[in-house]
Design a protein around this motif. Structure first.
Motif, short mmCIF file in Angstrom:
data_model
loop_
_atom_site.label_atom_id
_atom_site.label_comp_id
_atom_site.label_asym_id
_atom_site.label_seq_id
_atom_site.Cartn_x
_atom_site.Cartn_y
_atom_site.Cartn_z
N GLN A 1 18.36 32.04 8.46
CA GLN A 1 18.14 31.18 9.62
C GLN A 1 16.68 31.18 10.06
O GLN A 1 16.12 30.13 10.40
CB GLN A 1 19.04 31.63 10.77
CG GLN A 1 20.52 31.41 10.51
CD GLN A 1 21.39 32.06 11.57
OE1 GLN A 1 21.02 33.08 12.16
NE2 GLN A 1 22.54 31.47 11.81
N ARG A 2 16.05 32.35 10.06
CA ARG A 2 14.65 32.42 10.48
C ARG A 2 13.74 31.69 9.49
O ARG A 2 12.78 31.02 9.90
CB ARG A 2 14.23 33.88 10.64
CG ARG A 2 14.91 34.55 11.82
CD ARG A 2 14.63 36.04 11.93
NE ARG A 2 15.40 36.60 13.05
CZ ARG A 2 15.41 37.89 13.38
NH1 ARG A 2 14.71 38.77 12.67
NH2 ARG A 2 16.13 38.30 14.40
N HIS A 3 14.06 31.80 8.20
CA HIS A 3 13.29 31.07 7.19
C HIS A 3 13.48 29.56 7.38
O HIS A 3 12.52 28.78 7.28
CB HIS A 3 13.75 31.50 5.79
CG HIS A 3 13.09 30.76 4.68
ND1 HIS A 3 13.67 29.67 4.06
CD2 HIS A 3 11.88 30.92 4.09
CE1 HIS A 3 12.86 29.21 3.13
NE2 HIS A 3 11.76 29.95 3.12
N ARG A 4 14.71 29.15 7.65
CA ARG A 4 15.00 27.74 7.89
C ARG A 4 14.21 27.22 9.08
O ARG A 4 13.65 26.10 9.04
CB ARG A 4 16.50 27.55 8.11
CG ARG A 4 16.94 26.12 8.34
CD ARG A 4 18.45 26.04 8.43
NE ARG A 4 18.98 26.81 9.55
CZ ARG A 4 20.27 27.13 9.70
NH1 ARG A 4 21.16 26.75 8.82
NH2 ARG A 4 20.66 27.81 10.76
N GLY A 5 14.12 28.00 10.14
CA GLY A 5 13.36 27.59 11.31
C GLY A 5 11.88 27.46 11.02
O GLY A 5 11.21 26.55 11.52
N TYR A 6 11.35 28.37 10.20
CA TYR A 6 9.93 28.32 9.79
C TYR A 6 9.64 27.04 9.01
O TYR A 6 8.71 26.30 9.33
CB TYR A 6 9.64 29.57 8.97
CG TYR A 6 8.43 29.49 8.06
CD1 TYR A 6 7.13 29.66 8.56
CD2 TYR A 6 8.59 29.28 6.69
CE1 TYR A 6 6.04 29.61 7.70
CE2 TYR A 6 7.50 29.24 5.84
CZ TYR A 6 6.22 29.40 6.34
OH TYR A 6 5.14 29.36 5.50
N VAL A 7 10.48 26.77 8.00
CA VAL A 7 10.25 25.61 7.14
C VAL A 7 10.40 24.31 7.92
O VAL A 7 9.55 23.40 7.83
CB VAL A 7 11.23 25.63 5.94
CG1 VAL A 7 11.15 24.33 5.15
CG2 VAL A 7 10.92 26.82 5.03
N SER A 8 11.45 24.20 8.72
CA SER A 8 11.70 22.94 9.43
C SER A 8 10.63 22.66 10.47
O SER A 8 10.27 21.49 10.70
CB SER A 8 13.08 22.97 10.09
OG SER A 8 13.15 23.98 11.08
N THR A 9 10.08 23.70 11.10
CA THR A 9 9.05 23.49 12.11
C THR A 9 7.74 23.03 11.47
O THR A 9 7.04 22.15 12.00
CB THR A 9 8.82 24.76 12.94
OG1 THR A 9 10.07 25.21 13.47
CG2 THR A 9 7.86 24.52 14.09
N LEU A 10 7.41 23.61 10.33
CA LEU A 10 6.22 23.15 9.60
C LEU A 10 6.39 21.70 9.15
O LEU A 10 5.47 20.89 9.28
CB LEU A 10 5.96 24.04 8.38
CG LEU A 10 5.39 25.44 8.64
CD1 LEU A 10 5.21 26.18 7.32
CD2 LEU A 10 4.06 25.37 9.39
N GLN A 11 7.56 21.38 8.64
CA GLN A 11 7.82 20.01 8.18
C GLN A 11 7.72 19.02 9.33
O GLN A 11 7.14 17.93 9.18
CB GLN A 11 9.20 19.93 7.51
CG GLN A 11 9.27 20.63 6.17
CD GLN A 11 10.68 20.61 5.58
OE1 GLN A 11 11.66 20.41 6.29
NE2 GLN A 11 10.78 20.84 4.28
N ALA A 12 8.27 19.39 10.48
CA ALA A 12 8.23 18.49 11.64
C ALA A 12 6.80 18.24 12.10
O ALA A 12 6.49 17.17 12.65
CB ALA A 12 9.06 19.07 12.78
N ALA A 13 5.92 19.23 11.87
CA ALA A 13 4.52 19.08 12.27
C ALA A 13 3.67 18.44 11.18
O ALA A 13 2.46 18.24 11.36
CB ALA A 13 3.94 20.45 12.63
#
Length: 337
Positions: free
Chosen positions: A195-207
């Protein structure tokens, strides 16, 4: 002090006092409180053996820890277990800790229940796909997950919003101007790590920020592996200006290694760590920026209350609690050099 004497002092029947002490909901809350207060004042303690015979219960809650995955020396676990044990003691329940290798975990769960050693168990560090959860559900054994699995709607659990924790950390680093953010993590079969990895990846992608190949470094869940990950971080090209670590012990090791390499953490490179930094950690003069969670002791309290609900009112569940993280900014993060 017998239960009969306690009942006489209260002017109640022994059956009412007994049911009040055992938390039965057919005794109103005011009476239960009155009975418990009088019992405490008079020093009444129920006979554990008699209770077990009458109720058919063991008055024990188990927690099985895998020595191959978890670290029993992690102060966060010890503080959680302290809160769990303290809260269970008020319910006249014991906490039974068993340590197992991965291949024997299911055997231990089976032995605990079939041997009549526990009434319920708490399952720590849940995996994305967890055979322990499947086993307990199939056998209708009472349990609470200390974490979730990919499919978690049908059982009781307490967890943290791990996706949000990584989002808070990455957004903080982006605001400081960092776009080359490496990620150091525990094995991704553990659900909190996934979950923490997913949050890292998705936040970078959104930015709209890319994560270069090799920027995710896995297999880090203790101080030694965090220390060893430093060489990989510093060998990346282009070199990251910031690092997010998904667990506290790995974060301590990584920061120690960066400092030993002559880097000024918070100036030459920024670091954010999931979880509180142990108080005995020798990171002199550094206030680490962390993704904090409610204190481990209060988490232990909440787990104890949840497992008692599972035992007393199984039809009322599943009971589920998602706790929220917060970002605690320290000196380990700063603007891009």
């Amino acid at each position: 002090m017998s239960i009969k004497q306690l009942a006489q002092a209260l002017g109640l029947s022994t059956s009412t006092v007994s049911r009040a002490l055992n938390g039965y909901t057919d005794v109103n809350a005011l009476t239960r409180t009155r009975v418990q207060e009088m019992a405490d004042a008079m020093g009444y303690r129920p006979d554990a053996g008699a209770r077990r015979l009458v109720r058919g219960n063991t008055d024990a809650i188990g927690i099985v820890y895998s020595a191959a995955v978890e670290n029993l020396g992690n102060p966060q676990f010890l503080d959680m277990a302290d809160g769990l044990g303290e809260r269970l003691e008020r319910e006249h329940q014991d906490l039974l800790l068993a340590v197992a290798k991965n291949e024997t975990e299911l055997e231990i769960y089976e032995r605990l229940f079939r041997g009549g050693r526990v009434d319920a168990v708490i399952v720590p560090n849940t995996r994305v796909q967890d055979p322990r959860v499947d086993f307990l559900l199939e056998n209708n054994y009472p349990f609470v997950g200390y974490g979730r699995t990919a499919e978690c709607a049908h059982y009781s659990w307490l967890d943290f919003d791990n996706d949000l924790g990584s989002k808070l950390a990455v957004e903080h680093l982006l605001v400081l101007g960092h776009t080359r953010i490496a990620y150091v993590h525990a094995p991704l079969e553990l659900n909190f790590a996934f979950q923490r990895h997913r949050g890292y990846v998705s936040t970078l992608q959104a930015a709209g920020v890319e994560c270069p190949p090799g920027y995710c470094i896995g297999g880090v869940n203790d101080r030694r592996s965090g220390l060893n990950a430093v060489a990989q971080v510093l060998a990346l090209s282009p070199r990251p200006t910031a690092v997010l670590v998904d667990n506290n012990l790995g974060g301590v090791g990584l920061i120690r290694g960066l400092m030993d390499a002559g880097l000024r953490v918070g100036q030459d490179i920024s670091v954010v760590v999931h979880g509180d930094i142990p108080q005995d950690t020798l990171l002199t003069g550094l206030d680490v920026t962390t993704v904090t969670q409610p204190t481990p002791q209060t988490t232990g309290f909440a787990l104890a209350e949840m497992v008692m609900k599972v035992l007393r009112d199984p039809e009322g569940g599943p009971y589920q609690l998602l706790r929220q993280p917060a970002l605690q900014v320290g000196t380990s993060t700063g603007p891009v050099a």
